[in-house]
Scaffold this motif. Structure first.
Motif, PDB file in Angstrom:
ATOM      1  N   THR A  21       0.853  -1.190   0.000  1.00 43.27           N
ATOM      2  CA  THR A  21       0.000   0.000   0.000  1.00 43.27           C
ATOM      3  C   THR A  21       0.887   1.237   0.000  1.00 43.27           C
ATOM      4  O   THR A  21       1.791   1.360   0.813  1.00 43.27           O
ATOM      5  N   THR A  22       0.613   2.156  -0.938  1.00 39.45           N
ATOM      6  CA  THR A  22       1.415   3.364  -1.019  1.00 39.45           C
ATOM      7  C   THR A  22       0.880   4.419  -0.053  1.00 39.45           C
ATOM      8  O   THR A  22      -0.268   4.340   0.401  1.00 39.45           O
ATOM      9  N   GLU A  37      -2.224   6.053  -1.497  1.00 42.22           N
ATOM     10  CA  GLU A  37      -3.435   5.248  -1.337  1.00 42.22           C
ATOM     11  C   GLU A  37      -3.963   5.330   0.093  1.00 42.22           C
ATOM     12  O   GLU A  37      -5.173   5.422   0.312  1.00 42.22           O
TER      13      GLU A  37
END
Length: 78
Positions: A28-29, A32
């Motif tokens: 997960t960035t 995001e």
């Protein structure tokens, strides 16, 4: 990891609503995650002029001024 429910409590200690977050993994960035939290746009970094006019400085030495809001201005001779 499964969806996570986060309960929000009001001042009376009772639960108002539950917020469901998406699955957060090692891939997960940050973008995001911020979008999922709906934090909105991040504020712009203030210019040196705005810092000097509106912020309270807490230290000024060796060509570096540190402000109470966490920003700093340094002079490098250019």
């Amino acid at each position: 990891m499964e969806n996570m429910n986060v309960n929000t409590q009001n001042t009376m200690g009772t639960i108002d609503a539950a917020i469901t977050l998406p699955v957060i993994t090692a891939k997960t960035t940050l973008g995001e995650l911020l979008a999922a939290l709906s934090l909105g746009k991040k504020p712009k970094t203030p210019t040196p002029k705005i810092l000097l006019e509106t912020s309270e400085s807490i230290a000024d030495m060796n060509g570096c001024t540190l402000f109470k809001n966490g920003f700093a201005i340094y002079r490098n001779g250019s």
